[in-house]
Design an enzyme around this catalytic site. Structure first.
Site, PDB file in Angstrom:
ATOM      1  N   SER A 165       0.853  -1.197   0.000  1.00 51.52           N
ATOM      2  CA  SER A 165       0.000   0.000   0.000  1.00 51.52           C
ATOM      3  C   SER A 165       0.882   1.238   0.000  1.00 51.52           C
ATOM      4  O   SER A 165       1.952   1.236   0.623  1.00 51.52           O
ATOM      5  CB  SER A 165      -0.891   0.026   1.235  1.00 51.52           C
ATOM      6  N   TYR A 169      -1.479  -0.930  10.449  1.00 51.84           N
ATOM      7  CA  TYR A 169      -1.636  -1.503   9.098  1.00 51.84           C
ATOM      8  C   TYR A 169      -0.516  -1.011   8.184  1.00 51.84           C
ATOM      9  O   TYR A 169       0.125  -1.797   7.480  1.00 51.84           O
ATOM     10  CB  TYR A 169      -3.012  -1.103   8.568  1.00 51.84           C
ATOM     11  N   LYS A 215       2.567  -2.861   5.969  1.00 55.12           N
ATOM     12  CA  LYS A 215       2.739  -2.714   4.515  1.00 55.12           C
ATOM     13  C   LYS A 215       4.147  -2.206   4.188  1.00 55.12           C
ATOM     14  O   LYS A 215       4.739  -2.602   3.176  1.00 55.12           O
ATOM     15  CB  LYS A 215       1.667  -1.778   3.955  1.00 55.12           C
TER      16      LYS A 215
HETATM   17  N1  LIG Z   1      -8.792  -0.819  -1.222  1.00 52.87           N
HETATM   18  C1  LIG Z   1      -7.764  -0.007  -1.044  1.00 52.87           C
HETATM   19  O1  LIG Z   1      -7.891   1.244  -1.068  1.00 52.87           O
HETATM   20  C2  LIG Z   1      -6.395  -0.578  -0.836  1.00 52.87           C
HETATM   21  C3  LIG Z   1      -5.302   0.317  -0.861  1.00 52.87           C
HETATM   22  C4  LIG Z   1      -4.023  -0.185  -0.674  1.00 52.87           C
HETATM   23  C5  LIG Z   1      -3.829  -1.539  -0.490  1.00 52.87           C
HETATM   24  N2  LIG Z   1      -4.904  -2.378  -0.458  1.00 52.87           N
HETATM   25  C6  LIG Z   1      -4.639  -3.791  -0.259  1.00 52.87           C
HETATM   26  O2  LIG Z   1      -5.291  -4.537  -1.258  1.00 52.87           O
HETATM   27  C7  LIG Z   1      -5.534  -5.858  -0.776  1.00 52.87           C
HETATM   28  C8  LIG Z   1      -6.948  -6.266  -1.065  1.00 52.87           C
HETATM   29  O3  LIG Z   1      -7.813  -5.364  -0.438  1.00 52.87           O
HETATM   30  P1  LIG Z   1      -9.252  -4.995  -1.039  1.00 52.87           P
HETATM   31  O4  LIG Z   1      -9.386  -3.525  -0.918  1.00 52.87           O
HETATM   32  O5  LIG Z   1      -9.439  -5.641  -2.363  1.00 52.87           O
HETATM   33  O6  LIG Z   1     -10.200  -5.665   0.060  1.00 52.87           O
HETATM   34  P2  LIG Z   1     -11.660  -6.378  -0.020  1.00 52.87           P
HETATM   35  O7  LIG Z   1     -12.407  -5.932  -1.228  1.00 52.87           O
HETATM   36  O8  LIG Z   1     -12.263  -6.155   1.310  1.00 52.87           O
HETATM   37  O9  LIG Z   1     -11.308  -7.914  -0.204  1.00 52.87           O
HETATM   38  C9  LIG Z   1     -10.558  -8.563   0.784  1.00 52.87           C
HETATM   39  C10 LIG Z   1     -10.390 -10.015   0.391  1.00 52.87           C
HETATM   40  O10 LIG Z   1      -9.512 -10.631   1.336  1.00 52.87           O
HETATM   41  C11 LIG Z   1     -10.194 -11.707   2.009  1.00 52.87           C
HETATM   42  N3  LIG Z   1      -9.666 -11.725   3.362  1.00 52.87           N
HETATM   43  C12 LIG Z   1      -9.795 -10.812   4.342  1.00 52.87           C
HETATM   44  N4  LIG Z   1      -9.133 -11.205   5.442  1.00 52.87           N
HETATM   45  C13 LIG Z   1      -8.568 -12.399   5.148  1.00 52.87           C
HETATM   46  C14 LIG Z   1      -7.757 -13.316   5.861  1.00 52.87           C
HETATM   47  N5  LIG Z   1      -7.393 -13.099   7.134  1.00 52.87           N
HETATM   48  N6  LIG Z   1      -7.352 -14.441   5.229  1.00 52.87           N
HETATM   49  C15 LIG Z   1      -7.711 -14.693   3.964  1.00 52.87           C
HETATM   50  N7  LIG Z   1      -8.474 -13.863   3.229  1.00 52.87           N
HETATM   51  C16 LIG Z   1      -8.898 -12.736   3.824  1.00 52.87           C
HETATM   52  C17 LIG Z   1     -11.684 -11.384   1.859  1.00 52.87           C
HETATM   53  O11 LIG Z   1     -12.509 -12.549   1.884  1.00 52.87           O
HETATM   54  P3  LIG Z   1     -12.980 -13.252   3.266  1.00 52.87           P
HETATM   55  O12 LIG Z   1     -13.606 -12.165   4.095  1.00 52.87           O
HETATM   56  O13 LIG Z   1     -13.923 -14.326   2.839  1.00 52.87           O
HETATM   57  O14 LIG Z   1     -11.733 -13.820   3.882  1.00 52.87           O
HETATM   58  C18 LIG Z   1     -11.677 -10.803   0.448  1.00 52.87           C
HETATM   59  O15 LIG Z   1     -11.603 -11.831  -0.513  1.00 52.87           O
HETATM   60  C19 LIG Z   1      -5.134  -5.846   0.700  1.00 52.87           C
HETATM   61  O16 LIG Z   1      -3.826  -6.330   0.839  1.00 52.87           O
HETATM   62  C20 LIG Z   1      -5.153  -4.370   1.052  1.00 52.87           C
HETATM   63  O17 LIG Z   1      -4.303  -4.088   2.124  1.00 52.87           O
HETATM   64  C21 LIG Z   1      -6.179  -1.933  -0.626  1.00 52.87           C
END
Ligand SMILES: NC(=O)c1ccc[n+]([C@@H]2O[C@H](COP(=O)([O-])OP(=O)(O)OC[C@H]3O[C@@H](n4cnc5c(N)ncnc54)[C@H](OP(=O)(O)O)[C@@H]3O)[C@@H](O)[C@H]2O)c1
Length: 251
Positions: free
Chosen positions: A141, A154, A158
């Site tokens: 991130s 968090y 990262k």
């Molecule tokens: N969205 C943003 O703005 C953003 C920015 C920077 C980085 N990121 C990074 O992008 C990645 C994905 O995030 P996202 O925004 O796409 O989130 P999301 O839409 O909430 O999806 C999260 C996914 O991870 C799974 N998950 C959550 N906790 C888990 C665990 N302990 N073990 C296994 N699976 C787990 C969830 O399914 P279940 O609940 O069924 O497990 C879901 O499939 C993360 O690494 C996040 O830190 C996101």
């Protein structure tokens, strides 16, 4: 779409929605067999139904090293190997000042966001990639490059994940490339509290102005996973609409 991953096999953690699902869809459309993993079986089943190519699911908590072993073994049993590991799952259970964080919450965040990618990479290396090569892409991130703001625990994980990415690249080459993407603010449930107050269609304060979409990050991961990036390892590809170029990102 070009079939950049024809015949390869990919494993995506956190693959049931958001960036993980968009990545799985992109890898699948590029010709990869895909093993999707996340915690909830019903979410995985719905996600798997949207992929255009061969797909299997493996419910697992990314913070559980035993599950990492079993998921990689299942991937090899289903598809005969593992070529691409995308460590995408993460958690953010606690906000506020790091100085006051309960250490149990710190440990949980580290277990999923930092120890998790290491454990899954260890299993991918030991069971498949040490012998046959491969690619690891970690989802970090831009928050990990910007001290300050409300989610310091968090962001600390990262930042460490970006360092771990570079370090593992030095250990696992030449057979295995290890890279990361660092997304900015993306329209997913995970970040809803950060973008919803402005509205998804708002003009955001960075050069490209719009909110990121999961496909914006997925296409960067696809590139890193493919042979188009065959001379790229130990790098962090920022995918943030230019936000970090303008200074610290406070989330
Ligand atoms: N969205 C943003 O703005 C953003 C920015 C920077 C980085 N990121 C990074 O992008 C990645 C994905 O995030 P996202 O925004 O796409 O989130 P999301 O839409 O909430 O999806 C999260 C996914 O991870 C799974 N998950 C959550 N906790 C888990 C665990 N302990 N073990 C296994 N699976 C787990 C969830 O399914 P279940 O609940 O069924 O497990 C879901 O499939 C993360 O690494 C996040 O830190 C996101």
């Amino acid at each position: 779409m070009e079939r950049l991953l024809e015949g390869r096999t990919a494993l995506v953690t956190g693959g049931s929605k958001g960036i993980g699902l968009a990545t799985a869809q992109a890898l699948s459309a590029a010709g990869a067999n895909v093993l999707l993993s996340s915690r909830k079986p019903e979410g995985l089943a719905a996600a798997a139904a949207t992929l255009p190519g061969p797909v299997e699911v493996f419910p697992a908590n990314a913070g559980d090293p035993g599950a990492a072993h079993d998921a990689v073994a299942a991937c090899i049993a289903c598809f005969g190997g593992l070529d691409v590991l995308v460590n995408n799952a993460a958690t953010n259970p606690v906000g506020g000042p790091v100085i006051d964080v309960p250490l149990e919450a710190f440990d949980k965040t580290v277990a999923v966001n930092l120890r998790g990618p290491l454990a899954w990479t260890q299993e991918a290396w030991r069971q498949a990639m040490r012998a046959r090569g491969g690619v690891v892409v970690n989802v970090a991130s831009v928050g990990g490059a910007s001290p300050g703001g409300p989610i310091g625990v968090y962001n600390t994980t990262k930042a460490a994940l970006m360092f771990l990415t570079k370090h593992l690249a030095t250990e696992l080459g030449p057979g295995v490339r290890v890279n990361a993407v660092a997304p900015g603010l993306v329209q997913t449930d995970f970040a809803r509290a950060l973008w919803e107050p402005s509205g998804a269609d708002a003009k955001f304060p960075w050069p490209l102005e719009r909110l990121g979409q999961p496909t914006d990050v997925a296409s960067a991961i696809l590139w890193l996973a493919s042979d188009a990036a065959s001379w790229v390892t130990g790098t962090v590809l920022v995918v943030d609409g230019g936000a970090l170029a303008g200074g610290p990102v406070r989330f």
